[in-house]
Design an enzyme around this catalytic site. Structure first.
Site, PDB file in Angstrom:
ATOM      1  N   GLU A  73      76.637  30.950  33.904  1.00  0.00           N
ATOM      2  CA  GLU A  73      76.677  30.670  35.338  1.00  0.00           C
ATOM      3  C   GLU A  73      78.068  30.902  35.917  1.00  0.00           C
ATOM      4  O   GLU A  73      78.219  31.512  36.984  1.00  0.00           O
ATOM      5  CB  GLU A  73      76.220  29.219  35.586  1.00  0.00           C
ATOM      6  CG  GLU A  73      76.380  28.740  37.018  1.00  0.00           C
ATOM      7  CD  GLU A  73      75.477  29.458  38.002  1.00  0.00           C
ATOM      8  OE1 GLU A  73      75.635  29.224  39.208  1.00  0.00           O
ATOM      9  OE2 GLU A  73      74.639  30.271  37.577  1.00  0.00           O
ATOM     10  N   HIS A  76      79.092  34.587  36.190  1.00  0.00           N
ATOM     11  CA  HIS A  76      78.470  35.179  37.381  1.00  0.00           C
ATOM     12  C   HIS A  76      79.268  34.830  38.634  1.00  0.00           C
ATOM     13  O   HIS A  76      79.480  35.687  39.509  1.00  0.00           O
ATOM     14  CB  HIS A  76      77.027  34.681  37.502  1.00  0.00           C
ATOM     15  CG  HIS A  76      76.282  35.274  38.648  1.00  0.00           C
ATOM     16  ND1 HIS A  76      75.804  34.522  39.692  1.00  0.00           N
ATOM     17  CD2 HIS A  76      75.950  36.562  38.935  1.00  0.00           C
ATOM     18  CE1 HIS A  76      75.208  35.312  40.565  1.00  0.00           C
ATOM     19  NE2 HIS A  76      75.274  36.556  40.132  1.00  0.00           N
ATOM     20  N   HIS A 138      68.949  34.936  48.063  1.00  0.00           N
ATOM     21  CA  HIS A 138      70.195  35.297  47.380  1.00  0.00           C
ATOM     22  C   HIS A 138      70.073  36.686  46.750  1.00  0.00           C
ATOM     23  O   HIS A 138      71.012  37.497  46.815  1.00  0.00           O
ATOM     24  CB  HIS A 138      70.496  34.245  46.307  1.00  0.00           C
ATOM     25  CG  HIS A 138      71.889  34.306  45.760  1.00  0.00           C
ATOM     26  ND1 HIS A 138      73.001  34.488  46.549  1.00  0.00           N
ATOM     27  CD2 HIS A 138      72.360  34.210  44.487  1.00  0.00           C
ATOM     28  CE1 HIS A 138      74.087  34.496  45.797  1.00  0.00           C
ATOM     29  NE2 HIS A 138      73.713  34.342  44.541  1.00  0.00           N
ATOM     30  N   HIS A 245      52.420  41.231  43.569  1.00  0.00           N
ATOM     31  CA  HIS A 245      53.495  42.116  43.102  1.00  0.00           C
ATOM     32  C   HIS A 245      52.912  43.409  42.524  1.00  0.00           C
ATOM     33  O   HIS A 245      53.430  44.500  42.759  1.00  0.00           O
ATOM     34  CB  HIS A 245      54.333  41.388  42.056  1.00  0.00           C
ATOM     35  CG  HIS A 245      55.493  42.180  41.536  1.00  0.00           C
ATOM     36  ND1 HIS A 245      56.371  42.851  42.352  1.00  0.00           N
ATOM     37  CD2 HIS A 245      55.927  42.427  40.274  1.00  0.00           C
ATOM     38  CE1 HIS A 245      57.287  43.466  41.636  1.00  0.00           C
ATOM     39  NE2 HIS A 245      57.039  43.227  40.365  1.00  0.00           N
ATOM     40  N   HIS A 303      64.143  45.468  33.753  1.00  0.00           N
ATOM     41  CA  HIS A 303      63.270  45.702  34.907  1.00  0.00           C
ATOM     42  C   HIS A 303      64.029  45.436  36.208  1.00  0.00           C
ATOM     43  O   HIS A 303      63.860  46.157  37.200  1.00  0.00           O
ATOM     44  CB  HIS A 303      62.045  44.803  34.797  1.00  0.00           C
ATOM     45  CG  HIS A 303      60.934  45.168  35.730  1.00  0.00           C
ATOM     46  ND1 HIS A 303      60.464  46.452  35.875  1.00  0.00           N
ATOM     47  CD2 HIS A 303      60.185  44.402  36.577  1.00  0.00           C
ATOM     48  CE1 HIS A 303      59.474  46.470  36.765  1.00  0.00           C
ATOM     49  NE2 HIS A 303      59.290  45.243  37.200  1.00  0.00           N
TER      50      HIS A 303
END
Length: 345
Positions: A73, A76, A138, A245, A303
């Protein structure tokens, strides 16, 4: 100007890394590895917060906090913070070179606002405990930053434009919009942990139209894993998210293949058509593999990376294409022809 170009390339590469690494953080359940913001238990790094992290992990070993998750975290956040500084530098350089025709200083300045909003969304992602709407927003903000930086870089480096018939250019614009919508659907699927709601392909739970709860699936203002009224999100709702999706992928993929066909038949755009076909084929293959193999972390992250590549390819194609202009005097000739026809009548 050379510094401006270099800054754009570095920022573009870093944005791609931030978006993909953010997906890795989310998919490895490390989004709450540090439960406060912008530090970790009020400290600058997990190393400095080691005692608090150890205590929290000991109290709840299956919880979201551990040293590895905290480092994911915070790395990032460090990367995103560096990107924010780079974008400030880009905006400053764009303002300094604003008279140059290759510099879109207004867009470069607007990126500052995008980054500020991204920072707030990053904060709320943690403080509001991974609400799907915030996490998806986000992701959208990160991809918006990526797309704008790509457009600025293409302009700054003087990438040649190509004139195509208006229909071909309109198809490229529609393909971009559908791809953007499909990426949003993918983000919604990931943030709601609905990727495994359908474990077979091409059917879902043995059906081409599975039982699904679309109302609760796409209710935006709710907690993670909950409906708007506080009940647990059902399998039918998760199925609705996943199946939407897939249907979105079918629609977007069809239009993208049509764009590949159009580009591959014209001199000057054949390479773009082949690049788009390669990126699309890879992304479709990764999507199918994720379902078939059960969403291994590496394939799931790949992906997400594939979506980044497709977005960049579509930005490149849409930047290069512009509609053919009518020849000078064509409008006047049409008017003269119409007047002669009326006079004859």
């Amino acid at each position: 100007m050379p510094l401006y170009r270099r800054l754009l390339l570095v920022a573009l590469a870093l944005t791609a890394v931030v978006v993909v690494f953010g997906a890795y953080v989310r998919l490895s359940d490390a989004g709450l590895g540090c439960p406060d913001w912008p530090g970790c238990y009020g400290q600058i790094s997990p190393h400095h917060a080691a005692e608090d992290i150890s205590a929290t992990h000991a109290a709840n070993p299956q919880g979201p906090v551990s040293a590895p998750k905290a480092w994911k975290e915070m790395i990032h956040r460090y990367l995103a913070g560096t990107l924010g500084l780079l974008i400030l530098a880009i905006a400053a350089q764009a303002w300094r070179c604003r008279s140059h025709p290759a510099v879109a200083w207004r867009i470069a300045s607007a990126l500052i606002a995008v980054v500020v909003v991204q920072g707030l969304l990053g904060k709320w992602t943690v403080t509001l405990l991974l609400k799907p709407a915030i996490v998806t927003a986000h992701l959208i903000g990160g991809l918006t930053t990526l797309g704008l930086l790509a457009w600025l870089a293409l302009r700054a480096h003087g990438v040649a434009r190509l004139e195509l018939p208006r229909g071909a250019v309109a198809l490229a614009r529609v393909a971009f919009v559908l791809l953007a919508g499909q990426i949003v659907l993918g983000g919604w699927t990931s943030t709601n942990y609905a990727a495994l709601a359908c474990a077979d392909f091409p059917t879902c739970q043995g059906s081409l139209w599975p039982a699904a709860d679309y109302l609760n699936a796409f209710h935006v203002v709710r907690e993670l894993g909950m409906t708007a009224d506080g009940q647990s999100l059902s399998l039918a709702a998760l199925t609705a998210i996943h199946w939407a999706h897939r249907l979105g992928a079918l629609l977007a993929g069809t239009v993208l293949l049509a764009l590949v066909w159009v580009l591959s038949r014209r001199q000057g755009t054949q390479a773009a058509g082949f690049v788009l076909l390669g990126a699309l084929s890879l992304q479709i293959g990764l999507g199918i593999a994720n379902v078939a193999i059960g969403l291994p972390l590496a394939l799931a992250v790949a992906h997400n990376a594939g979506a980044v590549v497709l977005l960049l390819v579509l930005v490149w194609i849409n930047y290069r294409l512009r509609a053919m202009q009518a020849p000078a005097g064509a409008g006047r000739r049409r008017d003269d022809y119409a007047r002669r026809e009326n006079a004859f009548a």
